[in-house]
Every structure is written in C-alpha cells, then in structure tokens.
Design a protein around this motif. Structure first.
Motif, PDB file in Angstrom:
ATOM      1  N   GLU A  71      -4.623   9.284  -1.081  1.00  0.00           N
ATOM      2  CA  GLU A  71      -5.870   9.079  -0.337  1.00  0.00           C
ATOM      3  C   GLU A  71      -5.935   7.669   0.266  1.00  0.00           C
ATOM      4  O   GLU A  71      -6.335   7.489   1.415  1.00  0.00           O
ATOM      5  N   GLN A  72      -5.522   6.679  -0.527  1.00  0.00           N
ATOM      6  CA  GLN A  72      -5.541   5.295  -0.035  1.00  0.00           C
ATOM      7  C   GLN A  72      -4.603   5.130   1.157  1.00  0.00           C
ATOM      8  O   GLN A  72      -4.934   4.473   2.143  1.00  0.00           O
ATOM      9  N   LYS A  73      -3.437   5.759   1.076  1.00  0.00           N
ATOM     10  CA  LYS A  73      -2.476   5.626   2.167  1.00  0.00           C
ATOM     11  C   LYS A  73      -2.997   6.294   3.442  1.00  0.00           C
ATOM     12  O   LYS A  73      -2.881   5.757   4.537  1.00  0.00           O
TER      13      LYS A  73
ATOM     14  N   ILE B 132       0.843  -1.203   0.000  1.00  0.00           N
ATOM     15  CA  ILE B 132       0.000   0.000   0.000  1.00  0.00           C
ATOM     16  C   ILE B 132       0.878   1.253   0.000  1.00  0.00           C
ATOM     17  O   ILE B 132       0.640   2.211  -0.734  1.00  0.00           O
TER      18      ILE B 132
ATOM     19  N   ARG C 299      -6.032   6.717   4.236  1.00  0.00           N
ATOM     20  CA  ARG C 299      -7.179   6.005   4.775  1.00  0.00           C
ATOM     21  C   ARG C 299      -6.779   4.669   5.409  1.00  0.00           C
ATOM     22  O   ARG C 299      -7.315   4.278   6.441  1.00  0.00           O
ATOM     23  N   HIS C 300      -5.843   3.929   4.784  1.00  0.00           N
ATOM     24  CA  HIS C 300      -5.621   2.548   5.208  1.00  0.00           C
ATOM     25  C   HIS C 300      -4.430   2.327   6.124  1.00  0.00           C
ATOM     26  O   HIS C 300      -4.394   1.343   6.871  1.00  0.00           O
TER      27      HIS C 300
ATOM     28  N   ILE D  23      -5.378  -0.869  -6.392  1.00  0.00           N
ATOM     29  CA  ILE D  23      -3.993  -0.463  -6.076  1.00  0.00           C
ATOM     30  C   ILE D  23      -3.183  -0.554  -7.363  1.00  0.00           C
ATOM     31  O   ILE D  23      -3.030  -1.629  -7.940  1.00  0.00           O
TER      32      ILE D  23
ATOM     33  N   SER E 236     -12.094   2.882  -6.477  1.00  0.00           N
ATOM     34  CA  SER E 236     -11.189   3.622  -5.590  1.00  0.00           C
ATOM     35  C   SER E 236     -10.360   2.675  -4.717  1.00  0.00           C
ATOM     36  O   SER E 236      -9.425   3.102  -4.057  1.00  0.00           O
ATOM     37  N   GLN E 237     -10.704   1.377  -4.698  1.00  0.00           N
ATOM     38  CA  GLN E 237      -9.927   0.405  -3.926  1.00  0.00           C
ATOM     39  C   GLN E 237      -8.957  -0.380  -4.802  1.00  0.00           C
ATOM     40  O   GLN E 237      -8.411  -1.398  -4.393  1.00  0.00           O
TER      41      GLN E 237
ATOM     42  N   GLY F 121      -0.010   2.666  -3.283  1.00  0.00           N
ATOM     43  CA  GLY F 121      -1.292   3.308  -2.993  1.00  0.00           C
ATOM     44  C   GLY F 121      -1.286   4.784  -3.370  1.00  0.00           C
ATOM     45  O   GLY F 121      -0.238   5.426  -3.419  1.00  0.00           O
TER      46      GLY F 121
END
Lengths: 379, 428
Positions: free
Chosen positions: B118-120, B111, B122-123, B237, B234-235, B115
C-alpha cells in the motif's frame, strides 16, 4: 583486473601458472646477475603461450584470443607485474605490432616471424637525451642518401636495446617523423649499456653516427609516421599500465596480510584506524587503476577517438598513485620494507621504472591539456 | 527473473529513448546537461524546482520515468542496464538534475525495499510524476556520522506516533514535500535496536524549518524542529525497532549517489562536475587563459591532472557498479566510489583555486567568475562531508571490503539511555 571472456581468463591463467613455475621470486634475484635478465627458452615458451602475437593482425601471422588484442596483452602485462617477471614484453610487442601493421612483406616474413616465434626480441627506440629529452620529442635525424637513409643522433634509455636483434627507431625526416627497422649489430651504431633500477630489465643508450640504411628498412611512409608513433606510444603505455596494476596488486595483498598478522602493542596493525584508512585509500587507487587500464586498452582495441586521452589519464594516475601505493606499502612494513631481502622492492622497482618511462605522469597530464586545448579550438 | 525474456532489449530501448528525447526534451543550455549547481535567490530557486517538476513530468508522460521501478508502482520494470543506456542518451538534454537526489535514492529506494504494498502504491507514483520531492531526516545536531545515535523520539499514542526532536543538514526542506525520518522509539535497548523509520509530511504544524546559512551564503541546508508531530502508524517503514535494518540499507543507497544507483537519471560520462561546481576540467583552459597562464608548464600539468581525475572517476564508477552488479564485489564497495568523489573533488577545488591565484581572494566586478573559485575553495571539504564523511567510507572499505578488524564500540550492549551522549551545543 577487468571482466574477461573465458579465452582471456585461460590466457591469463596459463601465463600465471607458467610465470609461477618459471620465475618465482628467488629466480628473479638470480637473473639480476645475468646479462640479458631473462633466458631465451623462457621467452620462446612464452611466445608459444601467445605473448608475442596478441597485437599483431591475423593477416600478418598474429592473433589474439578475443576481439581485443590490446586487452589480452594488458592481462598478460598484469601477470608480468604480479610476478615481477623478466623479458622484453613491451619492446617485442610494440615492434611486432608496428611490423604487423606497416611492415613490408620482407619485414613481416623475416623479423616479424622471428619475433612471433620468440626466436628474436626487439626494442622500440623513442626517447632521446637532452636537448630532446621531453616526452615525444624526436631530434634524431634521418637524411636521404642515394641508397636509402642515414641516421644521426642518440636514443636513451632504450629498454632491451643491447639484447634486441632488431630495433625500431623513431627519427625525424625533413618531411616529418619516420620509423626504421635496424638489425643489430649495425655499422655506425654504438650501444652503451646503462645501469638501472629494475633487476631484470636492461637499458642501453644507442648512438647513431652516420648509420647507413637501405630504403627497405623504412616502416610505414617516410615523414608520415607521426600517427603511428602516437598509436605505438599508447600501446607501450598500456603495457605499462597493466604491469603496474599487477605489481600494485602484489604489494597491496602482501601488505594487507602483513597488517593482519603483525601485532604491535597487543593488537594487529590492521586494527588501527589510521592504518585502516590508508588501506582504504590504497584500495581506491588500486580499483581506479584497474578501471582506467581496462578502458584505455578497450579504447585502443576499438579505435575510439578518445584513445590517447584515456591512456594518458591512466598513465598520469597510475604513474603517480601506483608509486604512492608501493611506497606506502614500504612504510607500513617498517624497516624491513627497505631491505634487499624483502621482495617488496622487486615490485617497487618495476612500478617506478614504468612510471618514469614513455612519458612521466606530469608529461601525460600536459598531453591531456594539449588534447583539451585542441578540442576547445575545434569547437 | 522469469519474465526477463519479455523485456525490451537494451539496444531497442536506447534507440526508442534517443528518438523520444530528440522529439520531446529541450537541449541543455550548457550543451552537457550535467549536474552543475548554482546559487540562486529563493524566488529563482522555487522557479528552478518548479521547472524540475515539469521536466520530471515530461519524462513520466513520455514513459521514461522510474526505469527500474516495477510497473505496479508506475515504473517501467526494466534493468540497471536500461537505466545506464538512458543515462547515455540523455546527455546534452535538460533533465530534472537537482531533484534526483535524495528523492530517487536513497528515499524512493528505501520505500521500494521496505515499504508495504500500500505504501509503495501510494508514494512511488507521485515521485515518478514529479509531484513529490523527498528529503532525508537523518542527521541530528548531536552527531553526524553516528546516525544510529538518533535522539529524536517517537512515542506511540493509539494509532499514531508523536515525534519530538530535531533533524539537520536537510537540503531544500523548505520546498520539499516529504521526509524519510529515523527516530528512536525505545531508549531502554541498545542503540541499534531502538530505532524506527517513518514517512513524514514536511509542511505541517509542529515542524518548524530553520534555514542554515553556509559560509558561501547558500541557505539550502535546513534544520527542522519537531514538536509533538503526529504521524499515523500507517506511515511507518519497516517494523517498530527495526529502524537500523532499514538504516543500513538507507546508508547504502545514499552511497550510490556518487554513481551506480539504478534509480538516478544523470547523463553518463559527464565531466567531473557532480561535486565540483567549477564546470569540469574544460573550464580550466579559459581560466588559465584569463590569468595569462595557459603556456605555463605547471598550470598545464594541473589542468591535465584535473582532466585525468575526471576520466579515472568515470571509469571507476562504471567498474565498481559492474563489480557489484556481477557479484564480484559486495555492495559495500560503493564506499570506494564515494571516497573517490570526495577526495577528487577536493583536489579539483584546490587546482581551480591555484589556477585562479590572487584573483580568487580579491576581484573586480569583471573578475567575479574567477572570484567564485575562492568561495568554492572555502567550501572545499563539502565533498568529503556531505552524504556521509569520507572517514566513514574509509571505515567501510577497510572493515567491510577488506575485512579488517572493526573499531571498538562502547555502545553496543548498553541501553541507549545509559551511554554517554553529546551535550547540547552551547552548554558547558
């Protein structure tokens, strides 16, 4: 082999260049027929490069190129292995280290000075014949006389025992282990040359029949040398580890090249998965050998409490898998690998000798169990 | 890095960690704090995982989670040397041992590497806080080592993807939160070009989890059946079709499980128990004593051998990690460490079994501890299978480290749908 300071890299590089120039492999083959297995001027020049002073304290005239003399020596030993080089690297350094630490002023000025200058070479006599043939067993007796001591017993095999000007002998005194420095020749001492596997190393059996020594020949306290002997054992083994790593590297590199260039059934040997997988195992053994050698040498330098543990782990592992690597290199070469003309056996001989001397892999494994048991009891 | 000068020194960090650990973390029951998996019933397993969540949260609240994770995502933004120092300090303390892998590596590592911002954001923080544990949805029933041959398929539907297929060998999927999932998004291009990676919430309609019973009774491994699972775009990678770019790095991070990952908290210099749940070589002394073999020369040699392998393995791990860090070796050299832990654990298992003797195959109530050596021996090959087989690491070492010729492939330039595939198990 392991990360080096610029001074260490320079020591390794000058040693490499010197060995390449002075003892290429055809020269090693010539030396096989010589008495000593090396030439005195070769050793004197090597001493100038620093080969004899690395593990001797500064106060005693020695000096290393880094904070870690044992690491420096391991790097030199690696080059010796890489070139199947001749010379009394182990015996001289072990005895010089002992004299530099526990020698009398007289021993430091005379014998140690000559060792440091490369004018003399020495041997360390630890191993004995049966019934004291096990690793670390000492049956050779030291008894007190009005003038000093007398020694009775035998030592074998002693690396460089016939060529040495001085021998450091491990003996059993009534109060414990003791070490004595003898100048050769010496009345009552019979030196019997042995036949052996390594083309340039000479071994001897030393028989002590009432050898009379002055009290001044004692190195360290009478009866209290056991920790010194342990330390020297770890040093001698670490020289072997460095040397075996170098010989493994030569065999591995040579065999990789061979497998890349040798075609069979229209393909390079190195394209067969069975053979690639064996190289993968060998690469792992090689890197693991480098790693444990670096840690063992560093542990002696720093006086770490787990020094003997790392040294014996190294000797068990490299003694067993270093030999396997060499034999696998022979196998991958095919029939030519067991001929005298091919150079592989020069390195096989070196690794096999180092593996068998100063404790076999099995004996070092048992030493590790002794350490674990002591630790468990101490809890 | 321009801000290196502002970083806390490793020594200062280690001193701070030492005092924080002493004041805040409980001591490990076994005094070592190494990874020492034991078999538990489901209730105990869930309690254990809850404890791991708690411990992870304690690390986070103390400011010692995500040492090498950038501060923007809740980490400390320090270096691998700081993580190594922390690993030395945490020895002897309780820590979330069973949830380091695969959450921190390879999942979080992937990730962080691929990622979006935004993904980073969030997760990653939930991972550092112990709120989210991740699993790898990688292997499939149709093939283990050939992960690029994934057949689980995702089809685009507006802003969503619809996933169908099956993943297998997922440890703890029944209690974990998220899966990193490699799927096929295009069957009409060669196999490595038709893959995409998604982050998938595990507990949702359409994912059925089947627990696999291993021969030792463990039910930790799972197989998941995905039926019309909808995942928002959006999910995703990495780019669509770039799943193998992500996948090769994923597999690299997986190989660092055996040592050298900058994201894993694990006590340094631990006895070699990581893949040998026998308790390391020190445990062999009581074993030999219990069997009356402590003075047997062969037994003593075996115990010493096991201890040597542990010490050499630790040295090798440090050495390879340092070679990779300094650039002296490529990251592919991680395969050497992986191979080591496979074969040395196999050897250790054999040594334990040999010392246990007949008691390992038939035991009385009070000999059950020794009897377990037999069960573990039946599971011996696990160390050479899990996390990529040792055959694959031998390929990587010979081809990627030594530069030997690659194995011939037949599936490189052919559309994936046209290459021969395994038949579903049970068909003839």
């Amino acid at each position: 082999m392991f990360p080096q300071s610029s001074d260490q890299a320079l020591l390794a590089e000058t040693t490499k260049k010197f060995l390449e120039a002075e003892c290429p492999l055809p020269k090693i083959r010539e030396l096989a027929d010589s008495t000593a297995g090396f030439e005195p001027e070769f050793w004197r020049d090597g001493a100038e490069l620093g080969w004899t002073s690395l593990v001797v304290p500064k106060e005693a005239g020695g000096g290393s190129v880094s904070e870690g003399g044992v690491r420096d020596l391991a790097l030199v030993a690696y080059q010796f292995g890489l070139h199947a080089a001749p010379g009394p690297l182990s015996g001289t350094n072990v005895v010089a280290a002992a004299l530099g630490r526990w020698g009398t002023e007289e021993q430091q000025i005379g014998p140690l000075g000559a060792l440091l200058r490369g004018e003399a070479v020495s041997a360390w006599a630890l191993a004995e014949p049966a019934p004291h043939g096990g690793f670390g067993q000492v049956g050779l007796r030291a008894t007190e006389t009005p003038h000093g001591f007398r020694l009775d017993g035998a030592k074998t095999p002693v690396d460089g025992g016939a060529e040495a000007s001085h021998v450091l002998v491990v003996a059993r005194h009534v109060s414990g282990l003791s070490q004595f420095l003898l100048s050769l020749p010496c009345p009552g001492l019979t030196i019997v040359p042995l036949e052996g596997l390594d083309l340039t190393r000479r071994f001897a059996r030393l028989e002590f029949d009432g050898v009379q020594l002055a009290a001044s020949s004692l190195v360290g306290a009478a009866g209290a040398a056991a920790p010194d002997v342990e330390w020297l054992t770890d040093l001698a083994v670490t020289v072997q580890l460095g040397e075996m790593c170098g010989a493994m590297q030569w065999a591995f590199d040579t065999t990789v090249q061979w497998a890349m260039n040798r075609y069979s059934f229209g393909r390079p040997l190195a394209s067969y998965q069975e053979i690639k997988h064996r190289f993968a195992d060998m690469k792992m053994w090689l890197e693991a050998s480098f790693a444990i050698t670096a840690q063992a040498a560093a542990a002696i330098d720093s006086g770490a409490p787990n020094r003997s543990e790392l040294v014996s782990a190294g000797k068990f592992f490299i003694g067993r898998y270093g030999v396997e690597l060499l034999q696998d290199c022979v196998q991958l070469h095919g029939g030519i690998g067991v001929t005298f003309d091919h150079d592989l056996h020069l390195f096989l001989r070196r690794v096999v000798c180092d593996a068998a001397l100063v404790g076999t892999p099995s004996e070092h494994a048992a030493r590790l169990t002794d350490i674990l048991e002591e630790r468990e009891a101490g809890r | 890095m321009s801000d290196t000068a502002e970083l806390e020194s490793v020594d200062a960090f280690a001193a701070r960690a030492r005092s924080w650990l002493a004041g805040n973390m409980p001591r490990a029951a076994d005094g070592l704090g190494g990874y020492n998996p034991v078999q538990r019933n489901d209730e105990a397993e869930l309690a254990h995982i809850a404890r791991c969540r708690e411990l992870q949260r304690m690390l986070f609240d103390g400011g010692f989670a995500g040492i090498c994770v950038p501060t923007a995502y809740g980490g400390l933004g320090l270096t691998a040397a700081h993580q190594s120092a922390f690993n030395r300090e945490i020895r002897g303390y309780e820590y979330p041992a069973d949830t380091q892998i695969p959450t921190f590596t390879p999942c979080m590592a992937v990730i962080l590497e691929f990622g979006t911002e935004e993904q980073k954001r969030r997760h990653v923080p939930p991972i550092l806080k112990g709120d989210a544990f991740w699993m790898q949805f990688l292997s499939e029933p149709s093939g283990g080592s050939d992960v690029a041959g994934a057949q689980t398929t995702a089809v685009k539907d507006g802003d969503e993807w619809v996933l169908n297929g099956s993943k297998i060998w997922t440890t703890g999927a029944w209690w974990a939160d998220w899966g990193l999932c490699l799927v096929r998004t295009n069957w009409d291009v060669p196999k490595h070009r038709g893959l995409t990676v998604f982050m998938v919430e595990i507990h949702q309609p359409g994912i059925e989890i089947h627990r696999i019973e291993m021969l030792n009774g463990s039910r930790e491994f799972c197989q998941e059946f995905l039926t019309d699972v909808r995942v928002p775009d959006s999910q995703r990678i990495g780019e669509e079709g770039q799943g193998w770019t992500v996948g090769t790095r994923w597999l690299y991070h997986e190989r660092t499980i055996s040592g050298g990952s900058p994201y894993v908290t694990s006590p340094a210099g631990r006895p070699a128990v990581a893949l040998d749940p026998g308790g390391g070589s020190a445990a062999l002394i009581p074993l030999a004593r219990a069997r009356g073999l402590l003075h047997d020369a062969h037994a003593r040699e075996l115990i010493g051998e096991s201890h040597a392998l542990g010490l050499v393995g630790n040295a090798l791990t440090d050495h390879i990690a340092e070679e990779i860090r300094s650039g002296a070796a490529s990251e592919q050299a991680a395969a050497i460490t992986r191979l080591w832990f496979g074969v040395s654990a196999v050897r250790n298992s054999t040594i334990s079994f040999e010392l246990a003797g007949p008691t390992a195959v038939a035991w009385s109530q009070d000999e059950r501890e020794i009897g377990r050596k037999g069960i573990r021996f039946l599971m011996r090959q696990t160390s050479c299978l899990a996390g990529g087989t040792t055959e694959m690491s031998r390929n990587a070492i010979s081809e990627r480290v030594l530069g030997m010729p690659r194995e011939r492939t037949v599936d490189k330039d052919t559309p994936f749908r046209d290459i021969p595939r395994s038949r579903p198990a049970g068909s003839s």
